[in-house]
Structures are given as structure tokens and as C-alpha cells.
Enzyme design. Structure first.
Site, PDB file in Angstrom:
ATOM      1  N   HIS A  82      21.128  75.470  97.808  1.00 31.36           N
ATOM      2  CA  HIS A  82      21.967  74.697  96.903  1.00 31.36           C
ATOM      3  C   HIS A  82      23.061  75.620  96.345  1.00 31.36           C
ATOM      4  CE1 HIS A  82      19.330  71.170  96.663  1.00 31.36           C
ATOM      5  NE2 HIS A  82      18.316  72.013  96.680  1.00 31.36           N
ATOM      6  N   CYS A 108      18.901  70.989 101.851  1.00 25.82           N
ATOM      7  CA  CYS A 108      17.529  70.900 101.369  1.00 25.82           C
ATOM      8  C   CYS A 108      16.808  69.708 102.014  1.00 25.82           C
ATOM      9  CB  CYS A 108      17.515  70.828  99.849  1.00 25.82           C
ATOM     10  SG  CYS A 108      15.906  71.260  99.128  1.00 25.82           S
TER      11      CYS A 108
END
Length: 498
Positions: A443, A340
Site C-alpha cells: 500500500h 493487496c
């Protein structure tokens, strides 16, 4: 006649007193008794979050509590979420969606009362929906109800309890010391009506012989007129998703085969991604702060995690010794993963022309991957499934995306993941041409045993050891529920929200 759930609120004398854990345990106890139970936290401040099935964002603790309650994740479980992007700024998320970034004084000071009134309206909307659908609602407070400077317009603790007219249990951590002062002092700082709704105390993390504590318990009950509903033992090795704090303790293991370091950025987010690595028996796992000397770790794999303020965290990384350490690590053949915000940092540059995360509008990336990133006000929130592709291997991966940036590829490259999007396939992430660096927006990359095993193989570790974080989480929730049933007066707690 409309159904109205029984409600019980858990408040704490301090942060990290055990509120989240007690709520999770009560949710599982009630669910096992056949009740439909909902966790609820009116307002949460945390950098670890999860994506709900209805397309919103809630705190990680409420996601864990939903699992304990055997319910799918939904935005009503945490209607207000504050995600700090600096010491004075926070992103405000209402009913799962980011609204705007406000100065801390705007929602904590006098001028914040208008915000608090609007926030309470959103909180009660979610709460009323839950009470009409569920048998029980177990509410978690935030911090301490005795914070004098935060009492006016409070929506997180007694302000909510008064509005909802619900009973309260106060929990305190005896391992911190001063447990009787914490409990008596907290009660003394409440108003008369607030004191009346406190139905009892729970003492958390007790070590030793309970008989040595009994005289203190007797005194506390006589002095306050409130019962001690339970003394919960210190649960060594309890592995549950952390709401915010980085785990400090090291897990004792046999000699390990792989050294992994996650760099703790100032605004690190969603560090729960790394629990499968931290728990893996073949992995020596460390969190390293930017002030730490990189030479003490000698990592095989370095990970750049997510961040709530990517540009400022990237600048902080550049000012530390870790930028040079990453360069040296790669020269010597080490592996590097970015997730991310860490993915964005590994690219060519990051632009924030809308001041989404702060006042800095542009920063040059570390330059390891062929991407450029633009931050925008619309946050991308989605649960995803797909396949991780490394060399000749392809395994299923399941996780979520939660980011404000959109990244574009500046040249053709090998992608790390193929995501299933309706009837099409979307590529995500990058694997560098030298096969040393991997990055993705997903994630939960390490959650599934198959993807964890393949990623470890990519680092050079071939192991038959597996970690199933979903199975571990379930075992730990059951363990917690069993402890509550044994050490807490569940019948008295169970009957409190009458």
C-alpha cells in the site's frame, strides 16, 4: 508527581459530522503552541487503517491525527479497531493485533457485555499510558453518543467520557440540515451527568453569511445553557485522509490525458491509496461500483483495490459485468493494477481453510498472474521501503503491508518491487509477461512522486506534473489549524480540559 495530561473529547451528533477533522485540527493547534499532544479514539470501526511504528494497526483517521500532532504512529492512539468483513462479522483488533472474528451480536448484544468490559480495560490501559506521557489528549468519539441501543457498556462515547471523567464538545454538520434539532436532541438523550460534562457545541460546514445564523446560535445557547464554541466554514477542496467513506465529489480539472477507474468492491479497504491519482491534474479519476455499467468509463487503467473479504468480493466481481469488462480492457491493450486483496484476486486461486475472513474456504482467482494465496490468522503488518522496478527504470517506493494472505509463485516471473529487509532484499508482486498487469502487496504505491510518475509512464502517460501527497496532507492540516484558530474560540476550548 506523575504527569497527567489534560483531556478533551469530541463527540458528534452523527457519523461524518466532522469529529475526525476537528480532532486533527486541535492536535495541530496544540502542537504549534508547543504542547506534546496525542490523538485518541477508544473504539473505531473502519476499513481504512495504517501500520504503526510499534508494529500494530490503527484507524486511518488516527494516523492522520498523529501526523497533525507531529507524533509517530502508535497503537495506543486507537486501542480497539473493528474491521467489518460482512454485514454481521468484524475482525476485532486490540492494541494493534487482530484477535478473532466475532458475530456482531456477540459484541453488541447482551452477551457482548463481557467483550465490552475487556475492551474498556484495553482502552483505559492505552489512555493511562498516554496521559502519563503527554500534555494533552484529544479524544474522538464514534458515531453518536445518543444511540440508545448501544448505550449499555458503551466504550466509544459517553461511556469512555464518564470513565475518564473528561469534558466533551459536540460537533454537528449544518450542511446536512437540521443542525439545531441534532444538537438539542443529542443533548436531551444524554443522562444528567453526561449533559453536565458537555461544555459546548461546534457547528461544522457552514456556508454563507454568519450573521444570518446568529439568531439561531443565540437561541441554542439560551435553550441549552451551553456555549457555541465555533462555527466552522465549509472548506471546499479539503483533502484529508478519509476514515471510511469513498469520496463522492469529482475534482474539477483541465482536459486530462489518462482515465483511471478503481473498482469499489463491497468490502473495499484502504482506498486512501489512490488519493495521489485522484488529485493528479492529468488523471480523470473515477470510483466505479460493481452495479455500474463499465462502458460508461472507457478506462486506460483499471485498479482492483484491497478488500477485507477477498473471496466474497471476488465472487461479487465475477457476478457483475466487470469480469468481462476487465478481459475486454486487457484485449484492447489497457493496463491493470491489483493491490493487496486485488493482487490475490488476480492469481490462480485463494484458500481460506481457517475461515479467517468468512465461511467460504476456496475460490478460483481471475487467473491473470502466476500466484496462489492461502489466508491465515496471523496478519502481516509492516512498514516497508524499497524500489519499484519497471522496464529499465528503478525508483524508491515507501509504504506498508497489511494482509492475512501469503502468496506463492507458481512459476518464475518478473517482480514489481524489491523490498529492503534488514541486510537482504525481498521481492514482491508480479508484472505479467505481456507488461499489462502489475500487482503488489504494498500500500502507498502512488504516494512518492517518483513512483507515481514511473507508474503513470508505465500506463503510457508521460507527464512532468507531480503530486506529493505528504506535502498536500501537511498543507491541508495547516489550513485546517488556521481555520480553527480564526473561527473557533480556541482559548475557551484550550482551557476546557482543566
Amino acid at each position: 508527581m506523575q504527569k497527567v495530561a489534560k483531556t478533551l473529547m469530541v463527540q458528534g451528533t452523527t457519523s461524518d459530522a466532522g469529529k475526525s477533522t476537528l480532532v486533527a485540527g486541535l492536535c495541530r493547534v496544540l502542537a504549534k503552541k508547543g504542547h506534546k499532544v496525542a490523538p485518541f479514539k477508544p473504539q473505531n470501526m473502519a476499513l481504512n487503517s495504517a501500520v504503526t511504528e510499534d508494529g500494530g494497526e490503527i484507524g486511518r483517521a488516527q494516523a492522520l491525527q498523529a501526523v497533525a500532532a507531529e507524533q509517530p504512529l502508535r497503537i495506543d492512539f486507537n486501542p480497539i479497531l473493528l474491521k467489518p468483513s460482512s454485514d454481521r462479522r468484524a475482525q476485532v483488533i486490540v492494541h494493534g493485533k487482530a484477535l478473532t472474528t466475532l458475530e456482531a451480536s456477540e459484541f453488541w448484544g447482551k452477551q457482548g457485555l463481557n467483550y465490552k468490559a475487556k475492551a474498556m480495560k484495553a482502552v483505559l490501559e492505552s489512555y493511562n499510558r498516554l496521559t502519563s506521557e503527554f500534555d494533552y489528549v484529544v479524544v474522538e468519539g464514534a458515531g453518536s453518543p445518543a444511540e440508545i441501543n448501544l448505550r449499555e457498556g458503551d466504550i466509544a462515547n459517553m461511556g469512555f467520557a464518564e470513565a475518564a471523567d473528561c469534558p466533551v464538545i459536540i460537533i454537528a454538520d449544518i450542511d446536512k440540515g437540521g443542525v439545531f434539532a441534532h444538537l438539542v436532541g443529542t443533548l436531551a438523550l444524554l443522562s444528567e451527568s453526561e449533559q453536565a460534562r458537555v461544555k459546548g457545541f461546534v457547528i461544522n460546514r457552514f456556508r454563507g453569511d454568519i450573521s444570518l445564523l446568529q439568531s439561531g446560535l443565540d437561541w441554542l445557547e439560551e435553550y441549552t445553557g451551553k456555549p457555541v464554541l465555533g462555527v466552522l466554514p465549509y472548506l471546499d477542496g479539503l483533502h484529508l485522509d478519509a476514515e471510511d467513506a469513498i469520496p463522492q465529489h469529482q475534482i474539477q480539472k483541465q482536459p486530462t490525458k489518462l482515465k483511471v477507474v478503481v473498482i469499489v468492491l463491497p468490502r473495499i479497504s484502504n482506498h486512501t491509496d489512490f488519493e495521489p491519482l485522484r488529485l493528479h491534474p492529468d488523471v480523470e479519476f473515477n470510483y466505479a461500483r460493481l452495479t455500474d455499467d463499465p462502458n460508461r468509463y472507457k478506462a486506460d487503467l483499471i485498479i482492483l483495490p484491497g478488500s477485507k473479504n477477498v473471496i466474497e468480493d471476488l465472487r461479487a466481481l465475477k457476478l457483475s459485468k466487470w469480469q468481462a469488462a476487465i478481459q475486454k480492457h486487457l484485449r484492447y491493450g489497457g493496463k491493470l493494477i491489483g493491490i493487496c486483496g486485488g493482487y490475490q484476486m488476480l492469481g490462480q486461486d485463494i484458500a481460506d481453510q481457517f475461515a479467517v475472513e468468512g465461511s467460504i474456504t476456496h475460490e478460483t482467482g481471475l487467473g491473470y498472474l502466476p500466484i496462489t494465496t492461502k489466508l491465515n490468522p496471523v496478519k502481516h503488518l509492516k512498514n516497508v521501503t524499497g524500489h519499484l522496478i519497471l522496464e529499465q527504470d528503478k525508483v524508491e517506493v515507501k509504504g506498508y503491508e497489511i494482509h492475512c494472505g501469503e502468496s506463492e509463485y507458481t512459476e518464475s516471473c518478473q517482480h514489481a518491487i524489491e523490498l529492503e529487509c534488514d541486510s537482504s532484499v525481498k521481492v514482491d508482486g508480479v508484472i505479467s509477461s505481456d507488461n499489462q498487469t502489475l500487482a503488489t502487496y504494498v500500500h502507498g504505491l502512488f504516494d512518492k512522486p517518483e513512483s507515481l510518475k514511473l507508474l503513470l509512464k508505465w500506463t503510457g502517460l508521460k507527464t512532468e506534473q507531480t503530486i506529493d501527497i505528504f506535502e498536500i496532507r501537511e498543507q491541508q492540516i495547516e489550513r485546517l489549524a488556521d481555520v480553527l484558530s480564526k473561527h473557533c474560540d480556541i482559548k475557551q476550548v484550550y482551557d476546557l480540559p482543566a
